[in-house]
Design an enzyme around this catalytic site. Structure first.
Site, PDB file in Angstrom:
ATOM      1  N   ILE A  19       1.383  -3.706  -0.177  1.00  0.00           N
ATOM      2  CA  ILE A  19       1.171  -2.732  -1.231  1.00  0.00           C
ATOM      3  C   ILE A  19       0.977  -3.480  -2.544  1.00  0.00           C
ATOM      4  CG2 ILE A  19       2.163  -0.796  -2.506  1.00  0.00           C
ATOM      5  CD1 ILE A  19       1.420  -0.133   0.359  1.00  0.00           C
ATOM      6  N   HIS A  31      -9.072   3.968   4.592  1.00  0.00           N
ATOM      7  CA  HIS A  31      -7.973   4.491   5.403  1.00  0.00           C
ATOM      8  C   HIS A  31      -8.562   5.305   6.552  1.00  0.00           C
ATOM      9  CE1 HIS A  31      -3.910   5.887   6.284  1.00  0.00           C
ATOM     10  NE2 HIS A  31      -4.436   7.087   6.499  1.00  0.00           N
ATOM     11  N   ASN A  73      -9.963   0.515  -0.924  1.00  0.00           N
ATOM     12  CA  ASN A  73      -9.371   0.394   0.402  1.00  0.00           C
ATOM     13  C   ASN A  73      -9.991   1.458   1.301  1.00  0.00           C
ATOM     14  OD1 ASN A  73      -7.653  -0.633   2.398  1.00  0.00           O
ATOM     15  ND2 ASN A  73      -6.101   0.933   1.985  1.00  0.00           N
ATOM     16  N   ARG A  79       7.414  -9.083  -5.031  1.00  0.00           N
ATOM     17  CA  ARG A  79       6.036  -8.590  -4.912  1.00  0.00           C
ATOM     18  C   ARG A  79       5.154  -9.116  -6.039  1.00  0.00           C
ATOM     19  NH1 ARG A  79       4.581  -4.531  -2.025  1.00  0.00           N
ATOM     20  NH2 ARG A  79       6.721  -3.739  -1.946  1.00  0.00           N
ATOM     21  N   GLU A  98     -15.994   4.008   9.587  1.00  0.00           N
ATOM     22  CA  GLU A  98     -15.742   2.994   8.558  1.00  0.00           C
ATOM     23  C   GLU A  98     -16.960   2.108   8.322  1.00  0.00           C
ATOM     24  OE1 GLU A  98     -12.119   0.834   9.178  1.00  0.00           O
ATOM     25  OE2 GLU A  98     -10.865   2.639   9.105  1.00  0.00           O
ATOM     26  N   THR A 136      -4.551   2.665  -6.273  1.00  0.00           N
ATOM     27  CA  THR A 136      -3.741   2.872  -7.474  1.00  0.00           C
ATOM     28  C   THR A 136      -2.307   2.405  -7.201  1.00  0.00           C
ATOM     29  OG1 THR A 136      -3.400   5.164  -6.744  1.00  0.00           O
ATOM     30  CG2 THR A 136      -5.120   4.763  -8.385  1.00  0.00           C
ATOM     31  N   ASP A 161      -1.988   5.224  -0.701  1.00  0.00           N
ATOM     32  CA  ASP A 161      -3.295   5.810  -0.353  1.00  0.00           C
ATOM     33  C   ASP A 161      -3.541   7.115  -1.098  1.00  0.00           C
ATOM     34  OD1 ASP A 161      -3.916   3.756   1.432  1.00  0.00           O
ATOM     35  OD2 ASP A 161      -2.908   4.770   3.093  1.00  0.00           O
TER      36      ASP A 161
END
Length: 537
Positions: free
Chosen positions: A88, A104, A102, A61, A181, A136, A151
């Site tokens: 992620i 959601h 972000n 990652r 959104e 975060t 999230d």
């Protein structure tokens, strides 16, 4: 503000932000981790640079995030916006990059999973929506994902969406993605662009400057319920409905009881006119009556008793009152009811009716009888007007000019009776569409000139109404109210020709001296209020 957008597929929100340019923010670059992501072509068509960083098979990652950071290092970036970016992000990226947002598709912390729409429907909630939050770290020291931390960042803004009983997953998804959104994400970007957002990652909080601005906060969330469908809107080819705010305590036509239930329901225009009529008679403590046509007063008066007030209001312009709306600020009695039904009216609004009055009014098949209950106080502070793409919100015009507030600017002083009449006229003219002129004698209207694009034409109209349409009234000896200053002397000169003897107006024109001189030349008394009372809606 320059943004970096990161998406794995279409980048729907990123392209919407690029097209909206909220707060002047622009997309400096779009990055994707998918080789054939449609967002790349969409960005390039808009002239936005696009980078594709496909994860290497054996890379962990953090190694991939270093490649992403290297790609972004060539751009001037103030904010990172994720939009369906299916990776992620760890502390390595988040510590090095600017604040990252972000969106959601639920009202977090509810339904944080990948299928928030199905989860919301399964839970039977009545409201869902979307959440824009600060991203975060959701990984452990080894880079492994901690599911409970996904999230979980501090919330910037949310947008609610109702969930209806017959909603499918597709229905709810459509409203969340393309209504909620598209509202929330540009809003958040605009706040960051305006430097109004304070993020405290340690405390897990976000504050927005302006949230505490009283009646006009940075964010407004309102909710109304459909009270009834209407036959049509302003015209038969327009559909319409009435929505109600059941928190309102003030007397209102929205939740008024229609006492003659066999009569047809109120129309869109009936509601508009009845609301205008009710708002006008709320100005007065004495028995008052108003007749409204197309939201403008055809006449208004106060008197010792309600029947006299109605008679004086009606006699201002009985021809225009045909098919109008009547509003009363006292319980309607038989005598007043008998006068109301003497000519065709659409609606009567009052805070109650005697049984005798109801028997008279309900005998008229096409007359709607509304009981608004106790008049009480005017408690609703704001008024709203819809625009295509938004709403105008303002304080209601509660100004109450008194004899102590006015300034006499002419050689001639008004009499006490003229001052009383001018103050009455000022209360009524607040409810006349601008440009507005109103003539009054005592506490009754004599002639009304409304909605003109020239103030002198409004004077001519008011004088014509007084001489040709009023019954037993005349402009001679009347006082004149103007909702805004006279830009030229011609309005005062025309009023003097009609026999007006005193004028109340705001003042404040560059030509005030010439207007005052014209009043002195015609031996008129004139006072300034120092404030105007436009009504444009």
């Amino acid at each position: 503000m320059h943004l970096a957008g990161m998406a794995s597929n279409r980048g729907r929100n990123l392209m919407h932000i690029a097209d909206r340019n909220p707060g002047g923010a622009d997309l400096a670059v779009v990055l994707t981790d998918t080789g054939d992501a449609p967002v790349v072509e969409k960005a390039r068509r808009r002239g936005i640079p696009a980078e594709t960083i496909v994860p290497e098979d054996d890379a962990d990652r953090r190694a991939h995030e270093r490649r992403v950071l290297d790609a972004l290092s060539g751009y001037d970036i103030d904010l990172v916006c994720l939009d369906g970016y299916m990776r992620i992000l760890s502390d390595l990226f988040l510590d090095a990059a600017p604040t990252t947002l972000n969106v959601h598709p639920s009202l977090l912390p509810s339904f944080p999973g990948a299928d928030a729409w199905s989860d919301a429907l399964a839970a039977g909630v009545s409201v869902s929506g979307c959440t824009v939050h600060v991203v975060t770290d959701a990984t452990d020291e080894d880079g492994n994902v901690v599911e409970s931390e996904i999230d979980a960042g501090p919330i910037v803004t949310q947008e609610p969406v109702p969930v209806f009983a017959d909603d499918t997953r597709a229905d709810l998804k459509e409203r969340v993605l393309y209504e909620a959104e598209f509202q929330a994400y540009p809003r958040a970007v605009r706040w960051f662009s305006d430097d109004r957002v304070n993020v405290d990652k340690e405390a897990g909080t976000v504050t927005v400057d302006g949230d505490g601005d009283g009646a006009f906060p940075a964010r407004r969330v309102t909710s109304t319920d459909r009270a009834t469908g209407l036959r049509y809107g302003e015209n038969p080819h327009q559909d319409a409905a009435l929505y109600a705010d059941y928190t309102v305590e003030e007397a209102s036509v929205v939740d008024a009881d229609q006492l003659n239930r066999g009569a047809k329901a109120l129309s869109y225009n009936n509601y508009n006119d009845a609301d205008a009529a009710l708002n006008l008679i709320k100005e007065f403590q004495s028995p008052a009556a108003a007749v409204i046509k197309h939201t403008n007063p055809a006449g208004c008066a106060t008197a010792e008793d309600l029947a006299s007030a109605y008679d004086r209001a009606l006699s201002t312009d009985p021809m225009s009152a045909f098919g109008g709306i009547v509003a009363l600020n006292r319980e309607c009695d038989r005598e007043t009811a008998a006068e109301i039904v003497d000519s065709f009216k659409e609606v009567v609004v009052a805070p109650g009716y005697t049984e005798e009055a109801l028997s008279v009014l309900c005998d008229r098949e096409n007359l709607r009888v509304l009981d608004v209950g106790d008049m009480g106080e005017r408690t609703e502070r704001l008024t709203e007007s819809s625009l295509v793409g938004g709403r105008l919100v303002q304080d209601r015009d509660f100004q109450r000019v008194t004899a102590e507030d006015i300034e006499v600017v002419t050689e001639r002083e008004p009499t006490d009776a003229q001052v009383e009449s001018m103050l009455f006229a000022w209360r009524v003219i607040k409810h006349v569409k601008s440009n507005a002129i109103l003539l009054a004698q005592g506490t009754e209207t004599v002639g009304v000139g409304m909605g003109q694009v020239s103030r002198v034409d409004a004077v001519r109209l008011a004088a014509m109404k007084a001489e040709e349409h009023a019954e037993g009234k005349s402009a001679a000896g009347a006082v004149m109210a103007s909702d805004a200053f006279f830009p030229f002397p011609d309005g005062v000169e025309r009023a003097a020709e009609a026999g007006v003897e005193a004028v109340i107006q705001p003042g404040g024109s560059q030509n005030d001296e010439a207007v005052i001189a014209a009043a002195d030349d015609h031996d008129l008394a004139m006072v300034f209020t120092g404030s105007r009372c436009f009504r444009h809606d």
